[in-house]
Design a protein around this motif. Structure first.
Motif, PDB file in Angstrom:
ATOM      1  N   GLN A  36     -14.596  21.272  31.690  1.00 54.21           N
ATOM      2  CA  GLN A  36     -15.856  20.627  32.038  1.00 54.21           C
ATOM      3  C   GLN A  36     -17.009  21.621  32.027  1.00 54.21           C
ATOM      4  O   GLN A  36     -18.121  21.305  31.585  1.00 54.21           O
ATOM      5  CB  GLN A  36     -15.735  19.958  33.409  1.00 54.21           C
ATOM      6  CG  GLN A  36     -14.815  18.746  33.428  1.00 54.21           C
ATOM      7  CD  GLN A  36     -14.535  18.242  34.836  1.00 54.21           C
ATOM      8  OE1 GLN A  36     -14.753  18.955  35.816  1.00 54.21           O
ATOM      9  NE2 GLN A  36     -14.036  17.020  34.938  1.00 54.21           N
ATOM     10  N   MET A  37     -16.752  22.827  32.527  1.00 54.43           N
ATOM     11  CA  MET A  37     -17.778  23.864  32.492  1.00 54.43           C
ATOM     12  C   MET A  37     -18.229  24.125  31.056  1.00 54.43           C
ATOM     13  O   MET A  37     -19.430  24.165  30.750  1.00 54.43           O
ATOM     14  CB  MET A  37     -17.237  25.169  33.089  1.00 54.43           C
ATOM     15  CG  MET A  37     -17.007  25.165  34.573  1.00 54.43           C
ATOM     16  SD  MET A  37     -16.437  26.830  35.096  1.00 54.43           S
ATOM     17  CE  MET A  37     -16.151  26.561  36.823  1.00 54.43           C
ATOM     18  N   ASP A  38     -17.252  24.320  30.166  1.00 51.92           N
ATOM     19  CA  ASP A  38     -17.573  24.642  28.781  1.00 51.92           C
ATOM     20  C   ASP A  38     -18.308  23.496  28.092  1.00 51.92           C
ATOM     21  O   ASP A  38     -19.217  23.724  27.283  1.00 51.92           O
ATOM     22  CB  ASP A  38     -16.293  24.983  28.009  1.00 51.92           C
ATOM     23  CG  ASP A  38     -15.653  26.276  28.497  1.00 51.92           C
ATOM     24  OD1 ASP A  38     -16.375  27.108  29.087  1.00 51.92           O
ATOM     25  OD2 ASP A  38     -14.438  26.455  28.284  1.00 51.92           O
ATOM     26  N   CYS A  39     -17.926  22.269  28.421  1.00 50.90           N
ATOM     27  CA  CYS A  39     -18.611  21.115  27.838  1.00 50.90           C
ATOM     28  C   CYS A  39     -20.067  21.066  28.276  1.00 50.90           C
ATOM     29  O   CYS A  39     -20.981  20.866  27.462  1.00 50.90           O
ATOM     30  CB  CYS A  39     -17.891  19.822  28.235  1.00 50.90           C
ATOM     31  SG  CYS A  39     -16.309  19.561  27.398  1.00 50.90           S
ATOM     32  N   ALA A  40     -20.302  21.240  29.561  1.00 50.80           N
ATOM     33  CA  ALA A  40     -21.669  21.196  30.080  1.00 50.80           C
ATOM     34  C   ALA A  40     -22.513  22.326  29.499  1.00 50.80           C
ATOM     35  O   ALA A  40     -23.675  22.120  29.112  1.00 50.80           O
ATOM     36  CB  ALA A  40     -21.651  21.273  31.605  1.00 50.80           C
ATOM     37  N   LEU A  41     -21.952  23.521  29.415  1.00 53.57           N
ATOM     38  CA  LEU A  41     -22.710  24.663  28.907  1.00 53.57           C
ATOM     39  C   LEU A  41     -23.018  24.517  27.425  1.00 53.57           C
ATOM     40  O   LEU A  41     -24.130  24.839  26.975  1.00 53.57           O
ATOM     41  CB  LEU A  41     -21.930  25.961  29.163  1.00 53.57           C
ATOM     42  CG  LEU A  41     -21.837  26.381  30.630  1.00 53.57           C
ATOM     43  CD1 LEU A  41     -20.887  27.560  30.800  1.00 53.57           C
ATOM     44  CD2 LEU A  41     -23.219  26.734  31.179  1.00 53.57           C
ATOM     45  N   GLU A  42     -22.062  24.047  26.653  1.00 51.36           N
ATOM     46  CA  GLU A  42     -22.304  23.878  25.216  1.00 51.36           C
ATOM     47  C   GLU A  42     -23.338  22.796  24.968  1.00 51.36           C
ATOM     48  O   GLU A  42     -24.236  22.954  24.120  1.00 51.36           O
ATOM     49  CB  GLU A  42     -20.992  23.532  24.510  1.00 51.36           C
ATOM     50  CG  GLU A  42     -21.107  23.488  22.992  1.00 51.36           C
ATOM     51  CD  GLU A  42     -21.522  24.822  22.391  1.00 51.36           C
ATOM     52  OE1 GLU A  42     -22.260  24.805  21.379  1.00 51.36           O
ATOM     53  OE2 GLU A  42     -21.123  25.878  22.935  1.00 51.36           O
ATOM     54  N   LEU A  43     -23.263  21.690  25.708  1.00 50.62           N
ATOM     55  CA  LEU A  43     -24.236  20.618  25.535  1.00 50.62           C
ATOM     56  C   LEU A  43     -25.625  21.069  25.987  1.00 50.62           C
ATOM     57  O   LEU A  43     -26.641  20.676  25.411  1.00 50.62           O
ATOM     58  CB  LEU A  43     -23.799  19.378  26.315  1.00 50.62           C
ATOM     59  CG  LEU A  43     -24.670  18.127  26.147  1.00 50.62           C
ATOM     60  CD1 LEU A  43     -24.779  17.735  24.677  1.00 50.62           C
ATOM     61  CD2 LEU A  43     -24.114  16.965  26.973  1.00 50.62           C
ATOM     62  N   ALA A  64     -22.289  19.560  19.865  1.00 50.75           N
ATOM     63  CA  ALA A  64     -21.553  20.229  20.939  1.00 50.75           C
ATOM     64  C   ALA A  64     -20.063  19.953  20.818  1.00 50.75           C
ATOM     65  O   ALA A  64     -19.232  20.858  20.986  1.00 50.75           O
ATOM     66  CB  ALA A  64     -22.076  19.777  22.298  1.00 50.75           C
ATOM     67  N   ALA A  65     -19.702  18.701  20.524  1.00 50.06           N
ATOM     68  CA  ALA A  65     -18.285  18.358  20.363  1.00 50.06           C
ATOM     69  C   ALA A  65     -17.674  19.108  19.193  1.00 50.06           C
ATOM     70  O   ALA A  65     -16.542  19.605  19.270  1.00 50.06           O
ATOM     71  CB  ALA A  65     -18.147  16.848  20.160  1.00 50.06           C
ATOM     72  N   GLU A  66     -18.425  19.219  18.113  1.00 49.41           N
ATOM     73  CA  GLU A  66     -17.933  19.945  16.940  1.00 49.41           C
ATOM     74  C   GLU A  66     -17.713  21.419  17.273  1.00 49.41           C
ATOM     75  O   GLU A  66     -16.701  22.011  16.875  1.00 49.41           O
ATOM     76  CB  GLU A  66     -18.950  19.799  15.802  1.00 49.41           C
ATOM     77  CG  GLU A  66     -18.533  20.483  14.502  1.00 49.41           C
ATOM     78  CD  GLU A  66     -19.561  20.295  13.398  1.00 49.41           C
ATOM     79  OE1 GLU A  66     -19.502  21.040  12.409  1.00 49.41           O
ATOM     80  OE2 GLU A  66     -20.432  19.405  13.535  1.00 49.41           O
ATOM     81  N   ASN A  67     -18.638  22.023  17.992  1.00 50.64           N
ATOM     82  CA  ASN A  67     -18.508  23.440  18.352  1.00 50.64           C
ATOM     83  C   ASN A  67     -17.324  23.685  19.284  1.00 50.64           C
ATOM     84  O   ASN A  67     -16.750  24.777  19.300  1.00 50.64           O
ATOM     85  CB  ASN A  67     -19.796  23.928  19.020  1.00 50.64           C
ATOM     86  CG  ASN A  67     -20.962  23.977  18.058  1.00 50.64           C
ATOM     87  OD1 ASN A  67     -20.784  23.935  16.844  1.00 50.64           O
ATOM     88  ND2 ASN A  67     -22.176  24.049  18.594  1.00 50.64           N
ATOM     89  N   LEU A  68     -16.992  22.676  20.087  1.00 49.94           N
ATOM     90  CA  LEU A  68     -15.883  22.797  21.041  1.00 49.94           C
ATOM     91  C   LEU A  68     -14.550  22.329  20.454  1.00 49.94           C
ATOM     92  O   LEU A  68     -13.522  22.401  21.134  1.00 49.94           O
ATOM     93  CB  LEU A  68     -16.198  21.981  22.303  1.00 49.94           C
ATOM     94  CG  LEU A  68     -17.346  22.503  23.183  1.00 49.94           C
ATOM     95  CD1 LEU A  68     -17.753  21.447  24.197  1.00 49.94           C
ATOM     96  CD2 LEU A  68     -16.956  23.795  23.876  1.00 49.94           C
ATOM     97  N   PHE A  69     -14.586  21.801  19.215  1.00 50.25           N
ATOM     98  CA  PHE A  69     -13.381  21.311  18.536  1.00 50.25           C
ATOM     99  C   PHE A  69     -12.728  20.159  19.302  1.00 50.25           C
ATOM    100  O   PHE A  69     -11.506  20.096  19.441  1.00 50.25           O
ATOM    101  CB  PHE A  69     -12.369  22.445  18.317  1.00 50.25           C
ATOM    102  CG  PHE A  69     -12.913  23.590  17.514  1.00 50.25           C
ATOM    103  CD1 PHE A  69     -13.036  23.503  16.132  1.00 50.25           C
ATOM    104  CD2 PHE A  69     -13.337  24.756  18.143  1.00 50.25           C
ATOM    105  CE1 PHE A  69     -13.558  24.556  15.386  1.00 50.25           C
ATOM    106  CE2 PHE A  69     -13.848  25.817  17.411  1.00 50.25           C
ATOM    107  CZ  PHE A  69     -13.960  25.715  16.023  1.00 50.25           C
ATOM    108  N   ILE A  70     -13.566  19.257  19.828  1.00 50.06           N
ATOM    109  CA  ILE A  70     -13.075  18.054  20.483  1.00 50.06           C
ATOM    110  C   ILE A  70     -13.860  16.873  19.928  1.00 50.06           C
ATOM    111  O   ILE A  70     -14.860  17.041  19.226  1.00 50.06           O
ATOM    112  CB  ILE A  70     -13.234  18.114  22.026  1.00 50.06           C
ATOM    113  CG1 ILE A  70     -14.715  18.261  22.418  1.00 50.06           C
ATOM    114  CG2 ILE A  70     -12.397  19.259  22.604  1.00 50.06           C
ATOM    115  CD1 ILE A  70     -14.963  18.218  23.918  1.00 50.06           C
ATOM    116  N   SER A  71     -13.407  15.664  20.252  1.00 46.89           N
ATOM    117  CA  SER A  71     -14.117  14.473  19.787  1.00 46.89           C
ATOM    118  C   SER A  71     -15.338  14.220  20.660  1.00 46.89           C
ATOM    119  O   SER A  71     -15.410  14.679  21.810  1.00 46.89           O
ATOM    120  CB  SER A  71     -13.191  13.262  19.828  1.00 46.89           C
ATOM    121  OG  SER A  71     -12.870  12.936  21.179  1.00 46.89           O
ATOM    122  N   GLN A  72     -16.305  13.481  20.110  1.00 47.84           N
ATOM    123  CA  GLN A  72     -17.508  13.175  20.891  1.00 47.84           C
ATOM    124  C   GLN A  72     -17.195  12.313  22.109  1.00 47.84           C
ATOM    125  O   GLN A  72     -17.739  12.570  23.191  1.00 47.84           O
ATOM    126  CB  GLN A  72     -18.553  12.495  20.006  1.00 47.84           C
ATOM    127  CG  GLN A  72     -19.864  12.232  20.733  1.00 47.84           C
ATOM    128  CD  GLN A  72     -20.945  11.752  19.802  1.00 47.84           C
ATOM    129  OE1 GLN A  72     -20.960  12.093  18.623  1.00 47.84           O
ATOM    130  NE2 GLN A  72     -21.856  10.943  20.324  1.00 47.84           N
TER     131      GLN A  72
END
Length: 296
Positions: free
Chosen positions: A5-12, A21-29
């Motif tokens: 969750q931390m990484d998601c919030a920071l990337e977004l 952001a999803a692409e950079n994290l290698f996860i789905s939107q």
């Protein structure tokens, strides 16, 4: 709150775009959206305002993500150190260094230390602000390079002497004074002299004497780095302890004619009787005993 969750919030917060952001994290939107929603629900406030164009940080989100980045960085360091300890080491020695001159001697100290004590993780941290003393006193650092005047009032601290740091005038290499073996008060006549920037008490005494001589004009400067930039820009000259020298050869460091100096020591905790602490101190004292060719 999870690290995901931390990484998601920071990337977004950096991209302000769910798809990127999803692409950079290698996860789905949808996965990213879910993680952000879970985090906001846990926190009780919105981090982002959604729009057709992407996302914008709310004022609370801006504040939170700024603090979160610092926490995430510290957590990453803690995890990496834990991984290193579990795989290679059985002990850690944390050393805090505020003195730029240490960079000159540190590699040889580290090499010898790790050769003799390969089971000890030697963790070096460079800190130049006042927080380093607080970290040391709280026990988060085992050894602290410091001025004797900073530590002598603490009864639970031992000090191992290293060297006496002289005061040097920092000059451009094309400065008329750069070729001198020693600079005197009279040599400063008509020059712009920089002061300030949290100078230690020992240096302030010398600065005050120079300023009160009436021979120099004064330029206040907030810190050492700005002072060096001003020297390079021909805006003035600065007097500084030898331990601030990083030995990169960019400037000339000429000794100043005064009796004052700063006693530099290694501080360590009175109850710390470990072999690793003793050996690091011995190595540092041996390295600094041969400083006749290096201005300190």
């Amino acid at each position: 709150m999870t690290t995901k969750q931390m990484d998601c919030a920071l990337e977004l917060s950096k991209t302000l775009n769910f798809s990127r952001a999803a692409e950079n994290l290698f996860i789905s939107q949808p996965s990213l959206t879910y993680q952000i929603q879970c985090l906001e629900n846990e926190l009780g406030f919105r981090l982002f305002d959604r729009s057709g164009k992407g996302a914008d940080l709310t004022p609370a989100g801006t504040q939170f993500c700024g603090e979160l980045q610092r926490i995430r960085d510290e957590l990453k360091v803690a995890v990496e150190r834990g991984q290193n300890m579990s795989s290679r080491y059985s002990e850690a020695l944390n050393v805090c260094i505020p003195m730029r001159s240490c960079i000159y001697f540190l590699p040889q100290i580290m090499q010898k230390f790790e050769t003799v004590l390969p089971h000890v993780s030697l963790n070096i941290r460079f800190l130049y602000d006042d927080s380093r003393v607080d970290l040391f006193l709280r026990g988060e650092q085992d050894i602290l390079f410091a001025r004797e005047s900073e530590l002598k009032r603490f009864s639970n601290i031992r000090m191992a002497p290293l060297f006496h740091s002289r005061f040097y005038l920092v000059l451009r290499k094309d400065d008329p004074l750069a070729g001198r073996e020693l600079v005197t008060m009279a040599d400063l006549s008509g020059r712009t002299f920089m002061v300030g920037g949290g100078s230690p008490t020992e240096l302030i005494v010398v600065q005050k004497r120079i300023v009160e001589s009436g021979q120099v004009s004064v330029l206040n400067c907030p810190d050492h780095e700005t002072a060096l930039a001003n020297v390079a820009a021909k805006r003035g000259i600065v007097l500084t302890p030898g331990f601030t020298n990083d030995h990169n050869g960019e400037f000339e460091w000429v000794p100043f004619d005064c009796s004052e100096h700063i006693s530099c020591v290694l501080g360590y905790h009175r109850e710390d009787l470990r072999e690793s602490t003793r050996y690091f101190i011995e190595l540092a004292q041996a390295a600094y005993a041969h400083t006749d060719t290096v201005p300190l």
